[in-house]
Design a protein around this motif. Sequence first.
Motif, PDB file in Angstrom:
ATOM      1  N   THR A 100       0.824  -1.216   0.000  1.00  0.00           N
ATOM      2  CA  THR A 100       0.000   0.000   0.000  1.00  0.00           C
ATOM      3  C   THR A 100       0.855   1.263   0.000  1.00  0.00           C
ATOM      4  N   HIS A 101       2.149   1.114   0.344  1.00  0.00           N
ATOM      5  CA  HIS A 101       3.029   2.276   0.451  1.00  0.00           C
ATOM      6  C   HIS A 101       4.283   2.151  -0.413  1.00  0.00           C
ATOM      7  N   GLY A 102       4.341   1.136  -1.252  1.00  0.00           N
ATOM      8  CA  GLY A 102       5.528   0.960  -2.082  1.00  0.00           C
ATOM      9  C   GLY A 102       6.763   0.575  -1.296  1.00  0.00           C
ATOM     10  N   ILE A 103       6.565  -0.079  -0.164  1.00  0.00           N
ATOM     11  CA  ILE A 103       7.686  -0.520   0.672  1.00  0.00           C
ATOM     12  C   ILE A 103       8.201  -1.848   0.137  1.00  0.00           C
ATOM     13  N   SER A 104       9.501  -2.022   0.101  1.00  0.00           N
ATOM     14  CA  SER A 104      10.103  -3.203  -0.523  1.00  0.00           C
ATOM     15  C   SER A 104       9.945  -4.454   0.334  1.00  0.00           C
ATOM     16  N   SER A 105      10.006  -5.617  -0.316  1.00  0.00           N
ATOM     17  CA  SER A 105       9.967  -6.895   0.407  1.00  0.00           C
ATOM     18  C   SER A 105      11.210  -7.059   1.280  1.00  0.00           C
ATOM     19  N   ARG A 106      12.300  -6.395   0.895  1.00  0.00           N
ATOM     20  CA  ARG A 106      13.507  -6.444   1.730  1.00  0.00           C
ATOM     21  C   ARG A 106      13.230  -5.858   3.110  1.00  0.00           C
ATOM     22  N   ARG A 107      12.460  -4.772   3.147  1.00  0.00           N
ATOM     23  CA  ARG A 107      12.109  -4.162   4.439  1.00  0.00           C
ATOM     24  C   ARG A 107      11.222  -5.100   5.240  1.00  0.00           C
TER      25      ARG A 107
END
Length: 298
Positions: A100-107
Amino acid sequence: MIEAHALIKRYGDRRAVDELSFIVKPGQVTGFLGPNGAGKSTTMRMIVGLDRPTAGTVTVAGRPYREHTAPLCQVGALLEATAVHRGRTARNHLLALAQTHGISSRRVDEVLGLVGLADVARRRAGGFSLGMGQRLGIAAALLGDPAVVILDEPVNGLDPDGVRWLRDLLKGLATEGRTVLVSSHLMSEMAVTAEHLVIIGRGRLLADTTVSDLIDRVGVGSVLVRSPNGADLRDLLVRHGAEVTGVEPGLFQAAGLDAATIGDLALAGGLAVHELTPRRASLEDAYLELTREAVEYR
């Protein structure tokens, strides 16, 4: 920074929150305390826009939560640890939030490791214990690397190792300059975790102060008294208004009189005293004294 000004929340004729104003500053852990029904959860829900105030305002970083374009990156909140899709794995739960926020899967993988859930990342959340659910909720709160972290009773379900881990995590977040607001009923934990306290009762502000200043208001909690004339001295102190609790023959705790007064009374009564040790009040003592008239459910 969180700023609440004259917050009011009514449910019918009842005011759950009543003209509540306070500021939560960055760089320190602020404990949000109050008896059951005091309005803590309602206030937290208003901070993150889940409840609309009847009157008053509350802002995060200068604007209402709903006006932030990427709220997860501004405010991370854990208000209910069981608020997850029980059929999703821990990783997929966080991935859904991240997308929903464009946060990476790495995070996502990073915060799973941070909260100690990396090894169970592909297990369904419905099979988690309460403590594991709390860790997953904390991971969700930290997902956007927010400047403000709000946690409602995050210690529930954690074992002693988890409690210490959370304590260190909160202090670390504050050291990084983040704003940290934590509610809890565990006074012993707040005493070693929080630097500042906001205490409410029946929806109203009771104290906005530091831990040490609140304890200093109460002063000495009691005095440990040791005397070979224990029974006579006990009776004498009770007659002068002390509350006496026995520990063992010749040794007891006296509350309501300071050490100097006890010593003077013993001298005047011709009673020997071998020890007078003041015990400073604890945060729990100070909290109970402050909220005595605000407890709704006895």
